[in-house]
Design an enzyme around this catalytic site. Structure first.
Site, PDB file in Angstrom:
ATOM      1  N   LYS A  24     -90.342   6.735 100.280  1.00  0.00           N
ATOM      2  CA  LYS A  24     -89.856   8.072 100.625  1.00  0.00           C
ATOM      3  C   LYS A  24     -90.982   9.100 100.463  1.00  0.00           C
ATOM      4  O   LYS A  24     -91.093  10.038 101.249  1.00  0.00           O
ATOM      5  CB  LYS A  24     -88.673   8.461  99.726  1.00  0.00           C
ATOM      6  CG  LYS A  24     -87.394   7.706 100.014  1.00  0.00           C
ATOM      7  CD  LYS A  24     -86.794   7.964 101.387  1.00  0.00           C
ATOM      8  CE  LYS A  24     -86.267   9.363 101.564  1.00  0.00           C
ATOM      9  NZ  LYS A  24     -85.615   9.539 102.904  1.00  0.00           N
TER      10      LYS A  24
ATOM     11  N   TYR B 220     -88.777   2.073  96.597  1.00  0.00           N
ATOM     12  CA  TYR B 220     -87.995   3.037  97.393  1.00  0.00           C
ATOM     13  C   TYR B 220     -88.632   4.418  97.302  1.00  0.00           C
ATOM     14  O   TYR B 220     -88.892   5.073  98.319  1.00  0.00           O
ATOM     15  CB  TYR B 220     -86.539   3.092  96.894  1.00  0.00           C
ATOM     16  CG  TYR B 220     -85.810   4.351  97.326  1.00  0.00           C
ATOM     17  CD1 TYR B 220     -85.445   4.540  98.670  1.00  0.00           C
ATOM     18  CD2 TYR B 220     -85.516   5.380  96.419  1.00  0.00           C
ATOM     19  CE1 TYR B 220     -84.795   5.713  99.078  1.00  0.00           C
ATOM     20  CE2 TYR B 220     -84.870   6.547  96.824  1.00  0.00           C
ATOM     21  CZ  TYR B 220     -84.511   6.708  98.148  1.00  0.00           C
ATOM     22  OH  TYR B 220     -83.880   7.867  98.559  1.00  0.00           O
TER      23      TYR B 220
ATOM     24  N   THR C   4     -82.144   2.987 101.261  1.00  0.00           N
ATOM     25  CA  THR C   4     -81.936   3.977 100.195  1.00  0.00           C
ATOM     26  C   THR C   4     -81.665   3.430  98.792  1.00  0.00           C
ATOM     27  O   THR C   4     -81.581   4.215  97.845  1.00  0.00           O
ATOM     28  CB  THR C   4     -80.738   4.886 100.552  1.00  0.00           C
ATOM     29  OG1 THR C   4     -79.560   4.079 100.651  1.00  0.00           O
ATOM     30  CG2 THR C   4     -80.962   5.638 101.843  1.00  0.00           C
TER      31      THR C   4
ATOM     32  N   LYS D  69     -74.014   1.843  94.996  1.00  0.00           N
ATOM     33  CA  LYS D  69     -74.528   2.950  94.192  1.00  0.00           C
ATOM     34  C   LYS D  69     -73.614   3.148  92.984  1.00  0.00           C
ATOM     35  O   LYS D  69     -72.430   2.812  93.025  1.00  0.00           O
ATOM     36  CB  LYS D  69     -74.601   4.234  95.032  1.00  0.00           C
ATOM     37  CG  LYS D  69     -75.406   4.084  96.319  1.00  0.00           C
ATOM     38  CD  LYS D  69     -76.900   4.102  96.080  1.00  0.00           C
ATOM     39  CE  LYS D  69     -77.752   3.613  97.237  1.00  0.00           C
ATOM     40  NZ  LYS D  69     -77.527   4.155  98.534  1.00  0.00           N
TER      41      LYS D  69
ATOM     42  N   ASP E  87     -78.299   5.868 114.937  1.00  0.00           N
ATOM     43  CA  ASP E  87     -78.204   5.041 113.725  1.00  0.00           C
ATOM     44  C   ASP E  87     -78.290   3.564 114.074  1.00  0.00           C
ATOM     45  O   ASP E  87     -77.660   3.104 115.031  1.00  0.00           O
ATOM     46  CB  ASP E  87     -76.874   5.358 112.996  1.00  0.00           C
ATOM     47  CG  ASP E  87     -76.847   4.847 111.567  1.00  0.00           C
ATOM     48  OD1 ASP E  87     -76.995   3.624 111.369  1.00  0.00           O
ATOM     49  OD2 ASP E  87     -76.678   5.667 110.646  1.00  0.00           O
ATOM     50  N   LYS E  88     -79.028   2.838 113.282  1.00  0.00           N
ATOM     51  CA  LYS E  88     -79.202   1.391 113.527  1.00  0.00           C
ATOM     52  C   LYS E  88     -77.977   0.576 113.071  1.00  0.00           C
ATOM     53  O   LYS E  88     -77.837  -0.590 113.415  1.00  0.00           O
ATOM     54  CB  LYS E  88     -80.442   0.944 112.735  1.00  0.00           C
ATOM     55  CG  LYS E  88     -80.843  -0.487 112.919  1.00  0.00           C
ATOM     56  CD  LYS E  88     -82.071  -0.787 112.034  1.00  0.00           C
ATOM     57  CE  LYS E  88     -82.439  -2.256 112.099  1.00  0.00           C
ATOM     58  NZ  LYS E  88     -83.542  -2.581 111.172  1.00  0.00           N
TER      59      LYS E  88
ATOM     60  N   THR F 124     -86.218  13.043  98.716  1.00  0.00           N
ATOM     61  CA  THR F 124     -85.434  12.818  97.486  1.00  0.00           C
ATOM     62  C   THR F 124     -86.186  13.327  96.253  1.00  0.00           C
ATOM     63  O   THR F 124     -87.424  13.369  96.237  1.00  0.00           O
ATOM     64  CB  THR F 124     -85.156  11.306  97.321  1.00  0.00           C
ATOM     65  OG1 THR F 124     -84.645  11.064  96.014  1.00  0.00           O
ATOM     66  CG2 THR F 124     -86.403  10.451  97.498  1.00  0.00           C
ATOM     67  N   ASP F 125     -85.436  13.629  95.188  1.00  0.00           N
ATOM     68  CA  ASP F 125     -86.084  14.034  93.933  1.00  0.00           C
ATOM     69  C   ASP F 125     -86.853  12.874  93.305  1.00  0.00           C
ATOM     70  O   ASP F 125     -87.701  13.083  92.438  1.00  0.00           O
ATOM     71  CB  ASP F 125     -85.063  14.602  92.932  1.00  0.00           C
ATOM     72  CG  ASP F 125     -83.983  13.626  92.482  1.00  0.00           C
ATOM     73  OD1 ASP F 125     -83.931  12.498  93.010  1.00  0.00           O
ATOM     74  OD2 ASP F 125     -83.183  14.001  91.587  1.00  0.00           O
ATOM     75  N   GLU F 126     -86.564  11.635  93.749  1.00  0.00           N
ATOM     76  CA  GLU F 126     -87.238  10.475  93.135  1.00  0.00           C
ATOM     77  C   GLU F 126     -88.738  10.465  93.410  1.00  0.00           C
ATOM     78  O   GLU F 126     -89.481   9.757  92.743  1.00  0.00           O
ATOM     79  CB  GLU F 126     -86.620   9.163  93.620  1.00  0.00           C
ATOM     80  CG  GLU F 126     -85.195   9.037  93.169  1.00  0.00           C
ATOM     81  CD  GLU F 126     -84.687   7.609  93.062  1.00  0.00           C
ATOM     82  OE1 GLU F 126     -85.506   6.668  93.083  1.00  0.00           O
ATOM     83  OE2 GLU F 126     -83.473   7.451  92.954  1.00  0.00           O
TER      84      GLU F 126
ATOM     85  N   ASN G 198     -75.776   8.153  82.010  1.00  0.00           N
ATOM     86  CA  ASN G 198     -74.968   7.109  82.657  1.00  0.00           C
ATOM     87  C   ASN G 198     -73.812   6.623  81.780  1.00  0.00           C
ATOM     88  O   ASN G 198     -72.729   6.317  82.273  1.00  0.00           O
ATOM     89  CB  ASN G 198     -75.842   5.905  83.025  1.00  0.00           C
ATOM     90  CG  ASN G 198     -76.865   6.260  84.086  1.00  0.00           C
ATOM     91  OD1 ASN G 198     -76.671   7.207  84.857  1.00  0.00           O
ATOM     92  ND2 ASN G 198     -77.961   5.504  84.146  1.00  0.00           N
TER      93      ASN G 198
ATOM     94  N   GLY H 151     -79.412   8.299 111.086  1.00  0.00           N
ATOM     95  CA  GLY H 151     -78.742   7.817 109.876  1.00  0.00           C
ATOM     96  C   GLY H 151     -77.398   8.493 109.649  1.00  0.00           C
ATOM     97  O   GLY H 151     -76.899   8.549 108.519  1.00  0.00           O
TER      98      GLY H 151
ATOM     99  N   ASN I 250     -76.570  12.343  95.083  1.00  0.00           N
ATOM    100  CA  ASN I 250     -75.325  12.768  95.725  1.00  0.00           C
ATOM    101  C   ASN I 250     -74.193  11.843  95.320  1.00  0.00           C
ATOM    102  O   ASN I 250     -74.399  10.655  95.068  1.00  0.00           O
ATOM    103  CB  ASN I 250     -75.456  12.679  97.244  1.00  0.00           C
ATOM    104  CG  ASN I 250     -76.294  13.783  97.860  1.00  0.00           C
ATOM    105  OD1 ASN I 250     -75.899  14.377  98.841  1.00  0.00           O
ATOM    106  ND2 ASN I 250     -77.473  14.064  97.298  1.00  0.00           N
TER     107      ASN I 250
END
Ligand code: NAD
Ligand code: DAU
Length: 342
Positions: A153, A149, A85, A188, A33-34, A125-127, A248, A7, A179
């Site tokens: 993960k 997602y 992602t 994003k 990476d794809k 990830t923090d998610e 946000n 990636g 990030n």
């Protein structure tokens, strides 16, 4: 040290590869990476001719290709950034997320086991922790992922734990917060808001705009990952937070101010289904390893806005017909009172 970075043509992976190729340490990197819609060879144009860098276009779900690559390159470590992602895309359809984030991770772990790769870093990830109104998640907090997602993960993250416990595989997991910085695909929120503002389009703010994200400048996260690569302990998990929790609606206003654009560009749209209210990480474990973020949010956001303002060729190519078709599916159903013109 020989690394396979999966990636590496994406946002964080490309910033990571640039950092290590320009560092004093003698790294050799194979970028695997794809090149999905999010992978962009332009991200590494300035370093791709350096000695010690190589690229192959391949899928981490292709087990035969993964085996051949690991067996011939003989890496000292694999760092897995490759993933689907974007939360909103996972809500529109989760199949690719399950494939890459779960089966792809499994293919890499199997190759690490078979060819006895000395180190494996999973970029999680923090998610995976889900949302919290109060306090901060530590590495031992429960995993309560809320989006497809985040669930995909979490599955990849837990597979790493299971391979460490069952086979003694030297896997380490990092869980970073949001990030931001150069080369982030404009779906994003930060690059979307900046590039929309530059185009004079509206900024689609989900729900009441009071959701909170903890922002980390991408180079800080990359430094933390490199530290984990050198000094992290197999079997351990490291939270990597930026320590900059921002609503946000405040983020949208800051971006418009930096670009000298009117606040009237902010348009509230219907909320993301299952929208996590707040992410917050306790990062004391990685601090003990010697890490602290060095870019504060104000400086990082200003640098990021300047980068997008100065690199319109980079992002205008990405806001193409496919991107617009994604936006129609994504935002079309969210409009509220004449919202987002996308
Ligand atoms: P990105 O979407 O910008 O890039 C993903 C990269 O993976 C692309 O280059 C893509 O081509 C590649 N890829 C996708 N599927 C692949 C496959 N099957 N085989 C090989 N390559 C494939 O992602 P990013 O924002 O740079 O995130 C990198 C990693 O960091 C991901 O694992 C993500 O879950 C994690 N992460 C991201 C953030 C963030 O804020 N961006 C925060 C925490 C964790
Ligand atoms: O927390 C780490 C995660 O951060 C990573 O694991 C993910 O890969 C990354 O995409 C990111 O997920 P988020 O969902 O937090 O990021 P996103 O940029 O999509 O949204 C950030 C916040 O902004 C979130 O509260 C939703 C809101 N938002 C997003 C978009 C795209 C809007 O208000 N409007 C938008 O158009």
């Amino acid at each position: 040290m020989k690394l396979i970075v999966t990636g590496g043509a994406g946002f964080i992976g490309s910033n990571f590869i640039r950092m290590i190729l320009t560092s004093a340490r003698p790294y050799k990197v194979l970028n695997y990476d794809k090149l999905t819609y999010a992978g962009n060879p332009e991200n590494l144009r300035d370093v791709e001719r350096r000695s010690g860098y190589d690229f192959i276009k391949a899928d981490i779900c292709d087990t035969a290709r993964v085996r051949r690559t690991v067996s011939s390159f003989k890496p000292d470590a694999i760092i897995n950034f490759a993933a689907e992602t974007h939360v909103d895309r996972s809500i529109l359809g989760a199949a690719d997320f399950v494939k890459t984030d779960v089966f792809g991770t499994h293919a890499l772990l199997e190759a690490v086991k078979e060819f006895k790769v000395p180190r494996y870093i999973q970029i999680s990830t923090d998610e995976v922790y889900g949302s919290t109104e109060k306090g901060s998640f530590t590495e031992t907090s429960s995993l309560v992922p809320n989006s497809p997602y985040a669930a995909s993960k979490a599955a990849g993250d837990l597979l790493c734990r299971s391979y460490f416990v069952t086979y003694g595989l030297p896997a380490i997991v990092t869980r970073s917060s949001n990030n931001y910085g150069p080369c982030q695909y404009p779906e994003k929120v930060i690059p979307l808001f900046i590039t929309n503002a530059l185009e004079g389009s509206s900024l689609p703010l989900y729900g009441d705009g009071k959701n909170v994200r903890d922002w980390i400048y991408v180079e800080d996260n990359c430094r933390a990952v490199e530290l984990v690569l050198r000094r992290g302990r197999p079997g351990e998990i490291y939270n990597i937070g930026g320590g900059s929790e921002v609503e946000n609606r405040f983020l949208a206003r800051e971006i418009l101010e930096l670009l000298d654009k009117p606040a009237s560009l902010i348009k509230k749209v219907c909320d993301r289904p299952g929208h996590d209210r707040r992410y917050s990480l306790n990062s004391s474990k990685i601090k003990k390893l010697g890490f602290s973020p060095s870019t504060d949010f104000g400086d990082g956001l200003r640098k990021t806005v300047e980068w997008y303002r100065d690199n319109p060729v980079w992002w205008k190519k990405l806001k193409n017909a496919d991107f617009k078709s994604y936006c129609r599916r994504q935002y079309g159903s969210r409009r509220k009172g004449g919202a987002a013109k996308l």
